[in-house]
Design a protein around this motif. Structure first.
Motif, PDB file in Angstrom:
ATOM      1  N   GLN A  55       0.811  -1.218   0.000  1.00  0.00           N
ATOM      2  CA  GLN A  55       0.000   0.000   0.000  1.00  0.00           C
ATOM      3  C   GLN A  55       0.851   1.278   0.000  1.00  0.00           C
ATOM      4  O   GLN A  55       0.335   2.377   0.179  1.00  0.00           O
ATOM      5  CB  GLN A  55      -0.946  -0.013   1.200  1.00  0.00           C
ATOM      6  CG  GLN A  55      -1.982  -1.138   1.134  1.00  0.00           C
ATOM      7  CD  GLN A  55      -3.025  -1.060   2.227  1.00  0.00           C
ATOM      8  OE1 GLN A  55      -3.321   0.017   2.742  1.00  0.00           O
ATOM      9  NE2 GLN A  55      -3.607  -2.198   2.580  1.00  0.00           N
ATOM     10  N   GLY A  56       2.167   1.113  -0.192  1.00  0.00           N
ATOM     11  CA  GLY A  56       3.038   2.260  -0.418  1.00  0.00           C
ATOM     12  C   GLY A  56       3.544   2.983   0.806  1.00  0.00           C
ATOM     13  O   GLY A  56       4.117   4.078   0.687  1.00  0.00           O
ATOM     14  N   ILE A  57       3.408   2.391   1.992  1.00  0.00           N
ATOM     15  CA  ILE A  57       3.808   3.109   3.207  1.00  0.00           C
ATOM     16  C   ILE A  57       5.316   3.337   3.252  1.00  0.00           C
ATOM     17  O   ILE A  57       5.798   4.305   3.861  1.00  0.00           O
ATOM     18  CB  ILE A  57       3.342   2.354   4.469  1.00  0.00           C
ATOM     19  CG1 ILE A  57       3.249   3.312   5.675  1.00  0.00           C
ATOM     20  CG2 ILE A  57       4.261   1.200   4.803  1.00  0.00           C
ATOM     21  CD1 ILE A  57       2.116   4.261   5.603  1.00  0.00           C
ATOM     22  N   LEU A  58       6.102   2.457   2.593  1.00  0.00           N
ATOM     23  CA  LEU A  58       7.552   2.602   2.642  1.00  0.00           C
ATOM     24  C   LEU A  58       8.061   3.767   1.786  1.00  0.00           C
ATOM     25  O   LEU A  58       9.245   4.091   1.821  1.00  0.00           O
ATOM     26  CB  LEU A  58       8.239   1.299   2.220  1.00  0.00           C
ATOM     27  CG  LEU A  58       8.075   0.133   3.207  1.00  0.00           C
ATOM     28  CD1 LEU A  58       8.758  -1.124   2.682  1.00  0.00           C
ATOM     29  CD2 LEU A  58       8.641   0.493   4.581  1.00  0.00           C
ATOM     30  N   SER A  59       7.164   4.393   1.047  1.00  0.00           N
ATOM     31  CA  SER A  59       7.540   5.632   0.350  1.00  0.00           C
ATOM     32  C   SER A  59       7.592   6.798   1.324  1.00  0.00           C
ATOM     33  O   SER A  59       8.163   7.847   1.017  1.00  0.00           O
ATOM     34  CB  SER A  59       6.526   5.941  -0.758  1.00  0.00           C
ATOM     35  OG  SER A  59       6.539   4.940  -1.749  1.00  0.00           O
ATOM     36  N   HIS A  60       6.996   6.600   2.497  1.00  0.00           N
ATOM     37  CA  HIS A  60       6.902   7.665   3.497  1.00  0.00           C
ATOM     38  C   HIS A  60       7.640   7.339   4.791  1.00  0.00           C
ATOM     39  O   HIS A  60       8.092   8.242   5.490  1.00  0.00           O
ATOM     40  CB  HIS A  60       5.439   7.936   3.825  1.00  0.00           C
ATOM     41  CG  HIS A  60       4.585   8.210   2.628  1.00  0.00           C
ATOM     42  ND1 HIS A  60       4.439   9.473   2.100  1.00  0.00           N
ATOM     43  CD2 HIS A  60       3.855   7.373   1.840  1.00  0.00           C
ATOM     44  CE1 HIS A  60       3.636   9.411   1.047  1.00  0.00           C
ATOM     45  NE2 HIS A  60       3.268   8.159   0.868  1.00  0.00           N
ATOM     46  N   TYR A  61       7.746   6.046   5.123  1.00  0.00           N
ATOM     47  CA  TYR A  61       8.324   5.621   6.400  1.00  0.00           C
ATOM     48  C   TYR A  61       9.296   4.470   6.197  1.00  0.00           C
ATOM     49  O   TYR A  61       9.180   3.694   5.234  1.00  0.00           O
ATOM     50  CB  TYR A  61       7.233   5.118   7.352  1.00  0.00           C
ATOM     51  CG  TYR A  61       6.397   6.204   7.995  1.00  0.00           C
ATOM     52  CD1 TYR A  61       6.705   6.696   9.255  1.00  0.00           C
ATOM     53  CD2 TYR A  61       5.285   6.726   7.336  1.00  0.00           C
ATOM     54  CE1 TYR A  61       5.931   7.682   9.852  1.00  0.00           C
ATOM     55  CE2 TYR A  61       4.506   7.718   7.918  1.00  0.00           C
ATOM     56  CZ  TYR A  61       4.847   8.185   9.177  1.00  0.00           C
ATOM     57  OH  TYR A  61       4.084   9.163   9.769  1.00  0.00           O
ATOM     58  N   GLN A  62      10.235   4.325   7.121  1.00  0.00           N
ATOM     59  CA  GLN A  62      10.934   3.061   7.282  1.00  0.00           C
ATOM     60  C   GLN A  62      10.238   2.327   8.421  1.00  0.00           C
ATOM     61  O   GLN A  62       9.685   2.947   9.334  1.00  0.00           O
ATOM     62  CB  GLN A  62      12.412   3.267   7.615  1.00  0.00           C
ATOM     63  CG  GLN A  62      12.663   4.010   8.920  1.00  0.00           C
ATOM     64  CD  GLN A  62      14.132   4.042   9.294  1.00  0.00           C
ATOM     65  OE1 GLN A  62      14.780   3.003   9.397  1.00  0.00           O
ATOM     66  NE2 GLN A  62      14.660   5.239   9.497  1.00  0.00           N
ATOM     67  N   ILE A  63      10.220   1.013   8.373  1.00  0.00           N
ATOM     68  CA  ILE A  63       9.599   0.212   9.416  1.00  0.00           C
ATOM     69  C   ILE A  63      10.685  -0.564  10.152  1.00  0.00           C
ATOM     70  O   ILE A  63      11.517  -1.217   9.525  1.00  0.00           O
ATOM     71  CB  ILE A  63       8.559  -0.761   8.836  1.00  0.00           C
ATOM     72  CG1 ILE A  63       7.434   0.011   8.144  1.00  0.00           C
ATOM     73  CG2 ILE A  63       7.983  -1.658   9.933  1.00  0.00           C
ATOM     74  CD1 ILE A  63       6.400  -0.879   7.459  1.00  0.00           C
ATOM     75  N   ILE A  64      10.673  -0.464  11.466  1.00  0.00           N
ATOM     76  CA  ILE A  64      11.621  -1.216  12.292  1.00  0.00           C
ATOM     77  C   ILE A  64      10.826  -2.091  13.259  1.00  0.00           C
ATOM     78  O   ILE A  64       9.980  -1.594  14.004  1.00  0.00           O
ATOM     79  CB  ILE A  64      12.562  -0.279  13.075  1.00  0.00           C
ATOM     80  CG1 ILE A  64      13.463   0.491  12.108  1.00  0.00           C
ATOM     81  CG2 ILE A  64      13.405  -1.078  14.074  1.00  0.00           C
ATOM     82  CD1 ILE A  64      14.399   1.474  12.774  1.00  0.00           C
ATOM     83  N   CYS A  65      11.078  -3.379  13.212  1.00  0.00           N
ATOM     84  CA  CYS A  65      10.453  -4.332  14.132  1.00  0.00           C
ATOM     85  C   CYS A  65      11.532  -4.876  15.061  1.00  0.00           C
ATOM     86  O   CYS A  65      12.639  -5.202  14.617  1.00  0.00           O
ATOM     87  CB  CYS A  65       9.817  -5.491  13.369  1.00  0.00           C
ATOM     88  SG  CYS A  65       8.629  -5.008  12.099  1.00  0.00           S
ATOM     89  N   ILE A  66      11.217  -4.983  16.348  1.00  0.00           N
ATOM     90  CA  ILE A  66      12.181  -5.515  17.309  1.00  0.00           C
ATOM     91  C   ILE A  66      11.598  -6.716  18.045  1.00  0.00           C
ATOM     92  O   ILE A  66      10.377  -6.879  18.135  1.00  0.00           O
ATOM     93  CB  ILE A  66      12.615  -4.454  18.346  1.00  0.00           C
ATOM     94  CG1 ILE A  66      11.416  -3.996  19.198  1.00  0.00           C
ATOM     95  CG2 ILE A  66      13.301  -3.273  17.668  1.00  0.00           C
ATOM     96  CD1 ILE A  66      11.802  -3.185  20.429  1.00  0.00           C
ATOM     97  N   ASP A  67      12.494  -7.572  18.544  1.00  0.00           N
ATOM     98  CA  ASP A  67      12.125  -8.616  19.498  1.00  0.00           C
ATOM     99  C   ASP A  67      12.289  -8.055  20.906  1.00  0.00           C
ATOM    100  O   ASP A  67      13.353  -7.508  21.243  1.00  0.00           O
ATOM    101  CB  ASP A  67      13.054  -9.834  19.367  1.00  0.00           C
ATOM    102  CG  ASP A  67      12.832 -10.622  18.088  1.00  0.00           C
ATOM    103  OD1 ASP A  67      11.680 -10.709  17.630  1.00  0.00           O
ATOM    104  OD2 ASP A  67      13.827 -11.166  17.552  1.00  0.00           O
TER     105      ASP A  67
END
Length: 296
Positions: A55-67
């Motif tokens: 849906q194109g969110i990575l054109s606006h944000y980086q996503i970081i997931c953590i454990d």
């Protein structure tokens, strides 16, 4: 996972512990930090990240997931001391401080325990995050003050039994299929999602697979807040927030949104088809709601 997504494994070396994570997209863009639930790990966000990417969110944000500590590939807290939920707030505070060295804009998507921790942190440290998305979570768990003594006694006794057992036993091997089936029966989560989460919580040894996850996670907390304490903690934050609930999620959560008007000055609530892990089973619908909220 969408093959076009740029991702890399990362390590966050916090003052108190080392956390494992995965970063998706352009590291120069504002951060969307994903916080998983109890006994899950960052793999639980793979379906949602994939849909957000489509849906194109990575054109606006980086996503970081953590454990979280004791989950997935992250370190365990040292010793055999009891675990406390409030310690995760310290972990989140240190994580955000480190991430803001890269980018001053941090928003959070928190599921279950991850949402509870994010909500409590946001209440305590106003203006530290830009936007907050809570999936099947709202505020810290609370109970009657009358339970304080019995909870403490039962908790200490359980911790003591656990400590004796840990000192006398070695790690037992685990059959992956059995572990996946057991989680499916317990949570009713679809088996493919159970497998996705379970595989990151296991490690291979010469004699077979053993659990990576900290066994102390299954022990009851020694202390839980009262409702009046939750009220004092929350005390109405102005952070734009989105609450996403599942039609088949935790029933008690559906009774809290009316009270949430006292806790959040800017809260939108949506109810979608799905269970407690609707960010996996209903990832497309959840992503659509998050995209509209985040980019508003």
């Amino acid at each position: 996972m969408n093959k076009e997504i740029r991702c890399e494994a990362i390590t966050l070396s916090l003052p108190q512990i080392e956390l494992a994570g995965i970063s998706y997209g352009d590291a120069t863009k504002p951060i969307l930090l994903c916080l998983h639930g109890w006994l899950d790990n960052l793999n639980s966000f793979i379906p949602l990240v994939n849909e957000l990417s489509l849906q194109g969110i990575l054109s606006h944000y980086q996503i970081i997931c953590i454990d979280w500590p004791g989950h997935g590939l992250s370190a365990h807290r040292p010793g055999i001391y009891p675990l406390h939920w409030v310690d995760y707030i310290y972990d989140l505070h240190a994580t955000i401080a480190q991430l803001k060295l890269r980018n001053s804009s941090v928003s959070i998507i928190g599921h279950s325990l991850g949402g509870i921790i994010a909500s409590a942190y946001n209440a305590a440290f106003a203006n530290s995050i830009d936007k907050l998305v809570l999936i099947e979570a709202l505020v810290p768990m609370f109970e009657s003050e009358q339970n304080i003594r019995s909870r403490l006694v039962k908790g200490i006794e359980a911790q003591s039994r656990f400590a004796r057992k840990q000192l006398s036993q070695s790690a037992k091997t685990v059959d992956i299929n059995t572990a996946v089936s057991a989680r499916h029966q317990l949570t009713k989560l679809d088996k493919p999602w159970c497998e996705l989460i379970t595989e990151r919580n296991l490690r291979s040894t010469e004699v077979g697979f053993v659990w990576r996850s900290d066994p102390r996670l299954k022990l009851d907390s020694l202390y839980r807040l009262s409702f009046s304490q939750v009220e004092q903690l929350m005390n109405a934050t102005g952070t734009p927030s989105l609450l996403v609930l599942g039609t088949d999620g935790y029933k008690q959560l559906k009774s809290l949104p009316p009270k949430a008007k006292r806790w959040f000055n800017d809260l939108k609530t949506v109810l979608l088809e799905g269970d407690h892990h609707l960010h996996m089973g209903s990832a497309e619908q959840v992503a659509t709601q998050i995209r509209a909220f985040i980019l508003n």
